[in-house]
Scaffold this active site. Sequence first.
Site, PDB file in Angstrom:
ATOM      1  N   PRO A  33     -29.896  24.615  39.471  1.00 40.86           N
ATOM      2  CA  PRO A  33     -30.761  24.171  40.571  1.00 40.86           C
ATOM      3  C   PRO A  33     -31.751  25.269  40.919  1.00 40.86           C
ATOM      4  CG  PRO A  33     -28.581  24.783  41.397  1.00 40.86           C
ATOM      5  CD  PRO A  33     -28.509  24.857  39.905  1.00 40.86           C
ATOM      6  N   MET A  34     -33.016  24.903  41.091  1.00 47.73           N
ATOM      7  CA  MET A  34     -34.021  25.890  41.495  1.00 47.73           C
ATOM      8  C   MET A  34     -34.974  25.255  42.501  1.00 47.73           C
ATOM      9  SD  MET A  34     -34.898  28.028  38.015  1.00 47.73           S
ATOM     10  CE  MET A  34     -34.871  26.634  36.889  1.00 47.73           C
TER      11      MET A  34
ATOM     12  N   GLN B  36     -27.606  19.165  45.340  1.00 47.95           N
ATOM     13  CA  GLN B  36     -27.057  20.384  45.961  1.00 47.95           C
ATOM     14  C   GLN B  36     -27.417  20.442  47.443  1.00 47.95           C
ATOM     15  OE1 GLN B  36     -28.614  24.505  45.604  1.00 47.95           O
ATOM     16  NE2 GLN B  36     -26.711  24.932  44.517  1.00 47.95           N
TER      17      GLN B  36
ATOM     18  N   CYS C 255     -27.381  31.279  47.628  1.00 50.46           N
ATOM     19  CA  CYS C 255     -28.807  31.550  47.874  1.00 50.46           C
ATOM     20  C   CYS C 255     -28.977  32.858  48.666  1.00 50.46           C
ATOM     21  CB  CYS C 255     -29.442  30.386  48.636  1.00 50.46           C
ATOM     22  SG  CYS C 255     -31.163  30.708  49.045  1.00 50.46           S
TER      23      CYS C 255
ATOM     24  N   ASN D 129     -23.373  31.429  34.506  1.00 49.95           N
ATOM     25  CA  ASN D 129     -24.793  31.465  34.851  1.00 49.95           C
ATOM     26  C   ASN D 129     -25.278  32.897  35.081  1.00 49.95           C
ATOM     27  OD1 ASN D 129     -26.636  31.091  37.808  1.00 49.95           O
ATOM     28  ND2 ASN D 129     -27.410  30.349  35.866  1.00 49.95           N
ATOM     29  N   GLY D 130     -26.496  33.128  34.622  1.00 54.76           N
ATOM     30  CA  GLY D 130     -27.153  34.414  34.862  1.00 54.76           C
ATOM     31  C   GLY D 130     -27.696  35.037  33.591  1.00 54.76           C
ATOM     32  N   ASP D 131     -29.026  35.105  33.509  1.00 50.51           N
ATOM     33  CA  ASP D 131     -29.719  35.801  32.410  1.00 50.51           C
ATOM     34  C   ASP D 131     -29.485  35.187  31.027  1.00 50.51           C
ATOM     35  OD1 ASP D 131     -30.353  37.464  34.497  1.00 50.51           O
ATOM     36  OD2 ASP D 131     -29.095  39.131  33.856  1.00 50.51           O
TER      37      ASP D 131
ATOM     38  N   GLY E 298     -31.285  28.768  34.221  1.00 52.48           N
ATOM     39  CA  GLY E 298     -32.326  28.633  35.232  1.00 52.48           C
ATOM     40  C   GLY E 298     -33.655  29.117  34.700  1.00 52.48           C
ATOM     41  N   ARG E 299     -33.944  30.405  34.941  1.00 51.84           N
ATOM     42  CA  ARG E 299     -35.277  30.927  34.613  1.00 51.84           C
ATOM     43  C   ARG E 299     -35.614  30.810  33.136  1.00 51.84           C
ATOM     44  NH1 ARG E 299     -34.097  36.414  37.435  1.00 51.84           N
ATOM     45  NH2 ARG E 299     -32.107  35.814  36.525  1.00 51.84           N
TER      46      ARG E 299
END
Length: 313
Positions: free
Chosen positions: A14-15, A68, A98, A196-198, A220-221
């Site tokens: 989610p972003m 979310q 967040c 999640n992450g990188d 995400g990114r």
Amino acid sequence: MFSQIKNTDLILAPMAGITDMPFRKICGRFGADITVTEMVSARGLVEGSEKSFRLLYIDEDEKRTGIQIFGNDPQVMAKAAKIVSRYRPEFIDINAGCPAKKVVKNGSGGGLLSDLDNFENVLKAVVENSGVPVTCKTRIGFADDYSDEIIDVIYEAGIRKIAIHGRTVKMGFKGVANYDWCKYIDKFPDVKFVLNGDIDSSQRAMELIERYPESNIMIGRGALGNPFIFEKIKKAMRGEPASDLSYEIWFDTIKEHYDLMLKYYGDYGLILMRKHVGWYLNGMHDSKRIKDFIFRSNNYEEIIEVLRQYDRD
Ligand SMILES: Cc1cc2nc3c(=O)[nH]c(=O)nc-3n(C[C@H](O)[C@H](O)[C@H](O)COP(=O)(O)O)c2cc1C
């Protein structure tokens, strides 16, 4: 080749301001099996905010999409869970990560991690009042890593799918995502963990998938301007060689993204699309000139024509 992989679901993270219906659909097209809306304020829903309700919209032909919510008050979260359940999302996800100041200072989002008693009450309130499965997306701690306690609290509330972004709330998006928390995965055989992450390449995704074959991957990114990443990972999972992205697919994807943005937001979609097109063009030759042009134009045909003629090689 990777027969030990038990669950190949790839998840779009989610972003806020990004994972709207158009972007979720585009990522779904390239292999994101599960997507999540932008975070929606529980209070906004309870108070009838039009802006919050708009974020609940899921198109009929979307894949498995969760909604979310964020908040800090168990009663408000309970009411929001009832409201959201009427929209029949695949699941309701609770935001416990967040780092934005205005969210944390209210004890919402990542702020939930600084008061685990209230966190537990919030989680239980949503679980008890939701008509669909409940998941939680969190971080490894507020200022330091106490992921074991956080997982325990979420588990005790009855939640069996937990996404963890391997940073503390204080880290925001700085530093490197830490996957030490994965040592707790085996302790909870009935929980589906989401890493999640990188994760910004199929190589990085495969390292984690091979190491934690029971878990899911969330991106995400790495998907910004690059929804193709999901297809690349899917190919790698099947043991197929990577292939270059063709100009045609790149162009058709941006055009389709524009079309969905216009359909969903009207003319304002052209403005909202600027950041996406900036990401699609990142790292490409002469991209500054094209970006400058597109960022100034409010004319759909003109923008599409410039992109059509742009030879990225
Ligand atoms: C612009 C932006 C908006 C985000 N909004 C949300 C959000 O609404 N809810 C949430 O749980 N995480 C949000 N995140 C965090 C991402 O879901 C993800 O946990 C984080 O970016 C780390 O994953 P990545 O390295 O794959 O990007 C956001 C991240 C970014 C960059």
